[in-house]
Motif scaffolding. Sequence first.
Motif: not given
Length: 300
Positions: A13-14, A16-26, A82-85, A88-92
Amino acid sequence: MTTEKPLPFVYQFAAGAVAGVSEILVMYPLDVVKTRVQLQTGKGVGEDAYNGMIDCFRKIIKNEGASRLYRGISAPILMEAPKRATKFAANDEWGKFYRTTFGVKEMNQSLSVLTGASAGATESFVVVPFELIKIRLQDKAQAHKYNGMIDCLQKTVRAEGVMTLYQGFESTAWRHILWNSGYFGCIFQVRALLPKAENKRQQIQNDLVSGAIGGTVGTILNTPMDVIKSRIQNSPRVPGGVPKYNWAWPALGTVFKEEGFSALYKGFAPKVLRLGPGGGILLVVFTGVMDFFRTMREGK
């Protein structure tokens, strides 16, 4: 996503959250442009219309200022974690479920597609309200009505009811099912075709390539549903009225009939430029954060 032993849900979850926020800021300005182009019906004519991605960028900056390219970012920022987390979590988790159900020890191509589609459907429950608020803030015709995310939320609920926040759930679910099945399915296939990474640098390169290709294929598959979702969510509910765009597949037919096949791919250029490289960014950051967590746990 990783081939190593899965970490507990909280770490997925964590990461996925970091990955999602990083992507949207860019990548967020591309999302604003994509939405503006998708909401435009017919051909772009006049100063207030957009003739493609570059023209949309130019007119937004010229007429509204560069800051408008980040209009409504608070909603997706709150959504992306929560979306990206969840993605990835749901995929796993779905992957574990399907491997157990079908008695398969390792993931294969078919299971990757099924798992990705299931993760996309799960993700939809999280994102719909955020997406609706974001769409209405991004739309030039409606943006003046709202003074930010909270004001938009309050006015929407007050005028149309709380259930309006889930307007467009069906089309959102289809959008995410199609994108995730293409994304995760391609990642599995491309990773298998690429040379095995011998070091961290090669692993990052492989993740960038597989993530970008997966993001591109997912975008090709789901753009028509994304166009429909944007229009459904941007249509205010009127008591007793029947919206022009309501259910996903009939709305798809309406757009095709009135505007032609190309209209179903409106906003494709900024969308693929965001989600192609963005898919690579997501995968690299997610894998990197998961590796960090794994190292941290092993070092205890």
